[in-house]
Scaffold this motif. Structure first.
Motif, PDB file in Angstrom:
ATOM      1  N   GLY A 310       0.806  -1.220   0.000  1.00 46.36           N
ATOM      2  CA  GLY A 310       0.000   0.000   0.000  1.00 46.36           C
ATOM      3  C   GLY A 310       0.830   1.257   0.000  1.00 46.36           C
ATOM      4  O   GLY A 310       0.458   2.254   0.644  1.00 46.36           O
ATOM      5  N   GLY A 311       1.985   1.222  -0.689  1.00 53.51           N
ATOM      6  CA  GLY A 311       2.852   2.394  -0.756  1.00 53.51           C
ATOM      7  C   GLY A 311       3.730   2.588   0.460  1.00 53.51           C
ATOM      8  O   GLY A 311       4.366   3.631   0.612  1.00 53.51           O
ATOM      9  N   ARG A 312       3.815   1.588   1.327  1.00 57.93           N
ATOM     10  CA  ARG A 312       4.632   1.687   2.549  1.00 57.93           C
ATOM     11  C   ARG A 312       5.584   0.491   2.597  1.00 57.93           C
ATOM     12  O   ARG A 312       5.193  -0.639   2.305  1.00 57.93           O
ATOM     13  CB  ARG A 312       3.745   1.707   3.799  1.00 57.93           C
ATOM     14  CG  ARG A 312       2.683   2.804   3.773  1.00 57.93           C
ATOM     15  CD  ARG A 312       1.701   2.653   4.917  1.00 57.93           C
ATOM     16  NE  ARG A 312       2.316   2.982   6.192  1.00 57.93           N
ATOM     17  CZ  ARG A 312       2.323   4.199   6.722  1.00 57.93           C
ATOM     18  NH1 ARG A 312       1.748   5.205   6.078  1.00 57.93           N
ATOM     19  NH2 ARG A 312       2.881   4.430   7.880  1.00 57.93           N
ATOM     20  N   ARG A 313       6.823   0.760   3.009  1.00 55.07           N
ATOM     21  CA  ARG A 313       7.822  -0.300   3.101  1.00 55.07           C
ATOM     22  C   ARG A 313       7.668  -1.029   4.434  1.00 55.07           C
ATOM     23  O   ARG A 313       7.772  -0.423   5.507  1.00 55.07           O
ATOM     24  CB  ARG A 313       9.235   0.263   2.969  1.00 55.07           C
ATOM     25  CG  ARG A 313      10.303  -0.830   2.822  1.00 55.07           C
ATOM     26  CD  ARG A 313      11.703  -0.222   2.806  1.00 55.07           C
ATOM     27  NE  ARG A 313      11.912   0.595   1.628  1.00 55.07           N
ATOM     28  CZ  ARG A 313      12.309   0.121   0.446  1.00 55.07           C
ATOM     29  NH1 ARG A 313      12.509  -1.168   0.300  1.00 55.07           N
ATOM     30  NH2 ARG A 313      12.484   0.921  -0.573  1.00 55.07           N
ATOM     31  N   LEU A 314       7.440  -2.344   4.373  1.00 58.28           N
ATOM     32  CA  LEU A 314       7.179  -3.138   5.569  1.00 58.28           C
ATOM     33  C   LEU A 314       8.453  -3.492   6.325  1.00 58.28           C
ATOM     34  O   LEU A 314       9.501  -3.736   5.725  1.00 58.28           O
ATOM     35  CB  LEU A 314       6.451  -4.435   5.200  1.00 58.28           C
ATOM     36  CG  LEU A 314       5.055  -4.308   4.582  1.00 58.28           C
ATOM     37  CD1 LEU A 314       4.533  -5.675   4.205  1.00 58.28           C
ATOM     38  CD2 LEU A 314       4.097  -3.618   5.543  1.00 58.28           C
ATOM     39  N   ILE A 315       8.336  -3.524   7.639  1.00 59.60           N
ATOM     40  CA  ILE A 315       9.368  -4.084   8.513  1.00 59.60           C
ATOM     41  C   ILE A 315       8.757  -5.309   9.168  1.00 59.60           C
ATOM     42  O   ILE A 315       7.768  -5.207   9.911  1.00 59.60           O
ATOM     43  CB  ILE A 315       9.817  -3.073   9.580  1.00 59.60           C
ATOM     44  CG1 ILE A 315      10.392  -1.810   8.923  1.00 59.60           C
ATOM     45  CG2 ILE A 315      10.858  -3.697  10.517  1.00 59.60           C
ATOM     46  CD1 ILE A 315      10.692  -0.691   9.906  1.00 59.60           C
ATOM     47  N   VAL A 316       9.310  -6.481   8.897  1.00 55.63           N
ATOM     48  CA  VAL A 316       8.724  -7.746   9.353  1.00 55.63           C
ATOM     49  C   VAL A 316       9.763  -8.513  10.155  1.00 55.63           C
ATOM     50  O   VAL A 316      10.890  -8.723   9.689  1.00 55.63           O
ATOM     51  CB  VAL A 316       8.232  -8.596   8.160  1.00 55.63           C
ATOM     52  CG1 VAL A 316       7.480  -9.818   8.651  1.00 55.63           C
ATOM     53  CG2 VAL A 316       7.344  -7.769   7.234  1.00 55.63           C
ATOM     54  N   GLU A 317       9.411  -8.957  11.358  1.00 50.36           N
ATOM     55  CA  GLU A 317      10.330  -9.678  12.231  1.00 50.36           C
ATOM     56  C   GLU A 317       9.544 -10.542  13.205  1.00 50.36           C
ATOM     57  O   GLU A 317       8.319 -10.434  13.301  1.00 50.36           O
ATOM     58  CB  GLU A 317      11.218  -8.689  12.997  1.00 50.36           C
ATOM     59  CG  GLU A 317      10.415  -7.745  13.877  1.00 50.36           C
ATOM     60  CD  GLU A 317      11.233  -6.625  14.462  1.00 50.36           C
ATOM     61  OE1 GLU A 317      12.429  -6.574  14.176  1.00 50.36           O
ATOM     62  OE2 GLU A 317      10.671  -5.797  15.207  1.00 50.36           O
TER      63      GLU A 317
END
Length: 372
Positions: A310-317
């Motif tokens: 959605g136009g946002r860079r995800l941070i996944v952990e």
């Protein structure tokens, strides 16, 4: 007694012996050859541990079409494993142990970061939450508390500086890239850097136990090496950051359900999803996804971290099983809800604050969004 024929069709084995000749003692003739009254001769197969006719035995030896599962169904017992298979099992077990050790081994290297410019009322938990986006914050193995030191002056007042240790050196490198001059709290941009060691500072020497007294070893209460393993059953929770802007959800009642549906659709390509929790008030747009299998959680982090949503860079952990992402309703959200409620009272049905029961009129005041 049921036997699978070589062509795959089952047939009843009339007269087929069911005893194990290696366990039944007899002195009459050859105990490994059995002749039925109809003239059918059965021969004991020492490898498969089952009776075969000569024709069946020949087919098994030539084409190996009778599988171990079929033999287990015929004999009612499992085939004994060969020495080669047992050796292969031991090697596989050793490989699994080496893999687990490699995953949980904590490499050497600098892992401490210095922080300046923190608000006067900062807590250890707030620092851990802010810096955990770059990796796992180290904990004391005896107390389980975070390895975070708040610096104080002579009067015991917090100076606004602190030190934090990560579990892995890679987290320090990431923090030095992502967090310098980041906003820790409104009006407080922190300075993040690697501390310089004092060359004149001497290490404390360990005292020798000359008295001969036996030291009582402390019991380790927290084994943080488990946090590094993808094979642990507890590693099924994944944290998504920067998924949404909470203000958009406060203004649009359909916003959060759509976010959850889109995220679930993407996560289910990694494996079965048990639950999804959206923290609608968290400023970082946090979502926690619980998978049914650890391998799906690991695959999700590998595939979705640093991707665009959605136009946002995800941070996944991985979730650290400690951080509380619940945030109370901020004044801005309350103001938006009150405005929407006032519009509805005045007769603007398009601004109705609740969509739970469309068939009935909700005459009660709207409540704040429930935290998952």
């Amino acid at each position: 007694f049921l036997l699978l024929r070589m062509d795959g069709e089952p047939r009843v084995a009339v007269g087929r012996p069911i005893h194990d000749p290696t366990k039944v003692l007899t002195t009459e003739g050859n105990p490994f050859i059995y002749e039925h009254e109809d003239g059918t001769i059965y021969i004991w197969d020492f490898v498969k541990s089952v009776w075969f006719t000569e024709a069946e035995r020949g087919l098994v030896q030539e084409e190996d079409e009778v599988k171990d599962e079929d033999l287990e169904e015929i004999t009612g017992k499992k085939r004994p494993r060969t020495k080669e298979e047992k050796k292969a099992d031991r090697e596989d077990k050793k490989d699994d142990e080496r893999h687990l050790k490699a995953m949980t081994q904590i490499p050497a290297g600098p892992r401490t970061v210095a922080i300046e410019g923190l608000p006067p009322d900062t807590t250890v938990e707030q620092i851990a939450e802010h810096f955990s986006k770059c990796g796992i914050v180290k904990r004391d193995e005896y107390t389980g508390e975070y390895s975070i030191t708040l610096h104080k002056d002579e009067k015991g007042n917090f100076t606004g500086s602190a030190r934090l240790s990560y579990l892995r050196p890679e987290s320090l490198e990431l923090a030095l890239i992502m967090l310098p001059d980041s906003e820790f709290a409104p009006g407080f941009n922190i300075r993040v850097f690697e501390p310089v060691k004092d060359p004149n500072k001497k290490k404390k020497k360990k005292k020798n136990n000359k008295g001969g007294k036996t030291k009582t070893k402390k019991r380790k209460l927290y084994d943080q090496s488990k946090d590094l393993s993808w094979d642990e059953e507890s590693r099924v929770h994944v944290v998504f950051r920067n998924v949404f802007d909470p203000v958009e959800g406060w203004k649009d009642l359909n916003f959060f359900p759509e976010i959850e549906a889109d995220l679930r659709e993407g996560c289910e390509t990694m494996g079965p999803v048990e639950s999804i929790k959206l923290f609608e008030n968290h400023p970082e747009g946090v979502v926690i996804v619980k998978f049914e299998e650890p391998v799906a959680a690991g695959r999700c982090i590998e595939k979705m971290h640093d991707r665009w949503f959605g136009g946002r860079r995800l941070i996944v952990e991985y979730y650290d099983n400690t951080t509380n992402y619940d945030v109370e309703d901020p004044p801005e959200k309350i103001e938006i809800q009150q405005k929407r409620w006032s519009q509805w009272i005045e007769g603007d049905e398009g601004s109705k604050p609740s969509t739970e029961d469309d068939d009935t009129t909700n005459d009660s005041a709207p409540t704040t969004a429930n935290q998952p």
